[in-house]
Motif scaffolding. Structure first.
Motif, PDB file in Angstrom:
ATOM      1  N   ASP A   3      -1.500 -27.615 -20.796  1.00 21.62           N
ATOM      2  CA  ASP A   3      -1.153 -26.705 -21.883  1.00 21.62           C
ATOM      3  C   ASP A   3      -2.257 -26.791 -22.938  1.00 21.62           C
ATOM      4  OD1 ASP A   3       0.203 -24.863 -23.373  1.00 21.62           O
ATOM      5  OD2 ASP A   3       1.926 -26.137 -23.812  1.00 21.62           O
ATOM      6  N   LEU A  43      -2.853 -26.549 -27.033  1.00 18.15           N
ATOM      7  CA  LEU A  43      -2.281 -26.563 -28.372  1.00 18.15           C
ATOM      8  C   LEU A  43      -3.349 -26.992 -29.358  1.00 18.15           C
ATOM      9  CD1 LEU A  43       1.067 -28.457 -27.617  1.00 18.15           C
ATOM     10  CD2 LEU A  43       0.815 -25.990 -27.946  1.00 18.15           C
ATOM     11  N   VAL A  75       0.811 -31.661 -34.068  1.00 13.75           N
ATOM     12  CA  VAL A  75      -0.087 -30.555 -33.741  1.00 13.75           C
ATOM     13  C   VAL A  75      -0.301 -29.753 -35.021  1.00 13.75           C
ATOM     14  CG1 VAL A  75       0.577 -30.428 -31.315  1.00 13.75           C
ATOM     15  CG2 VAL A  75       1.828 -29.080 -33.014  1.00 13.75           C
ATOM     16  N   ASP A 103      -0.278 -26.010 -36.895  1.00 14.06           N
ATOM     17  CA  ASP A 103       0.164 -24.618 -36.872  1.00 14.06           C
ATOM     18  C   ASP A 103      -0.892 -23.791 -37.597  1.00 14.06           C
ATOM     19  OD1 ASP A 103       1.332 -22.124 -37.423  1.00 14.06           O
ATOM     20  OD2 ASP A 103       3.350 -22.975 -37.464  1.00 14.06           O
ATOM     21  N   ALA A 114       5.244 -31.096 -31.874  1.00 15.52           N
ATOM     22  CA  ALA A 114       5.583 -30.402 -30.630  1.00 15.52           C
ATOM     23  C   ALA A 114       6.139 -31.415 -29.647  1.00 15.52           C
ATOM     24  CB  ALA A 114       4.347 -29.720 -30.043  1.00 15.52           C
ATOM     25  N   ARG A 125      -6.539 -26.341 -28.377  1.00 14.47           N
ATOM     26  CA  ARG A 125      -6.692 -24.894 -28.333  1.00 14.47           C
ATOM     27  C   ARG A 125      -7.943 -24.449 -29.098  1.00 14.47           C
ATOM     28  NH1 ARG A 125      -3.803 -20.250 -26.547  1.00 14.47           N
ATOM     29  NH2 ARG A 125      -5.325 -18.583 -26.933  1.00 14.47           N
TER      30      ARG A 125
END
Length: 241
Positions: free
Chosen positions: A58, A60, A81, A83, A92, A103
């Motif tokens: 994934d 993030l 994490v 935002d 998360a 990410r």
């Protein structure tokens, strides 16, 4: 896939030499990507993580500044994490058996088109998945205040502790997995590149295996395939393209 017959310390850390990690990485590459041994080409770390190791992947935001590039969860855990929409930290819930790639690193790769750093990070986390589940879980059970770092394998290095050695092993695996020795030799031989200048040899390896300049440099340097006496990568010396 789980390597068999590896001796481990009491903490669960594999006792492996660099050469043994090199051999293990080559075996993994040959098992899942045999075509690259016929024609040297890039390997897919995410496919190996998901198909070969049974982990999910994934993406993030692990921070707002790429402080951490990757993490691997060996049990269910809540991790901090970022935002980006609200520009604040949050948490998360991550399931066991999940690799998280930052990410921000992914976005940067999409923007620049340079996949080398992202692919190395993915291969590094594959090394953790393959080698370090017992170690991180055992360490977490014995060291409560560093539980998060141990369970998720938060990646930093100084090579002073067993955790640092685990990071070194994951780096070694990533380098050898992305550029296996047999395809590398085949590439250099097919292009008669053994006597090329270092920068041309590095460019060939970088483009063939889709790795970063530093990854190509450190792999070839450790194998003794470069003429330079430099022990660390120098952008000005090698990246003039």
């Amino acid at each position: 896939m789980s390597p068999q017959g590896i001796t481990k310390s009491k903490s669960g850390l594999p006792l492996l030499t660099n050469d043994q990690i090199d051999q293990l990485a080559e075996e993994c590459a040959f098992t899942f990507f045999p075509e690259m041994f016929e024609k040297p080409q890039p390997i897919d770390p995410v496919e190996f993580i998901e198909t070969g190791l049974g982990f999910d992947v994934d993406y993030l935001y692990l921070s707002n500044c790429q402080l951490y590039l990757g993490m691997t969860a060996f049990k269910n855990i809540a991790i901090p994490v970022f935002d980006m929409e609200r520009f604040c930290a949050t948490k998360a819930n991550i399931d066991a058996g999940t690799v998280i790639i930052d990410r921000g690193l992914y976005d940067k790769t999409e923007y620049s088109g340079n996949e080398g750093r992202l692919r190395f990070t993915e291969a590094h986390e594959a090394g953790h998945c393959l080698l370090h589940g017992d170690f991180f879980l055992n360490a977490a059970n014995h060291t409560k205040e560093t539980e998060q770092n141990f369970i998720i394998g938060a990646c930093h290095s100084a090579f002073l502790t067993e955790e640092d050695l685990a990071e070194h092993q994951a780096d070694q695996f990533a380098s050898c997995f992305l550029i296996p020795l047999t395809p590398l030799k085949k590439l250099l031989e097919s292009h008669h590149a053994w006597n090329w200048e270092d920068k041309h040899k590095l460019l060939l390896v970088k483009e063939t295996f889709n790795v970063s300049w530093p990854t190509a440099f450190y792999r070839l340097k450790k194998l003794g395939f470069l003429e330079t006496q430099s022990t660390s990568y120098n952008w000005d010396e090698f990246s003039g393209y």
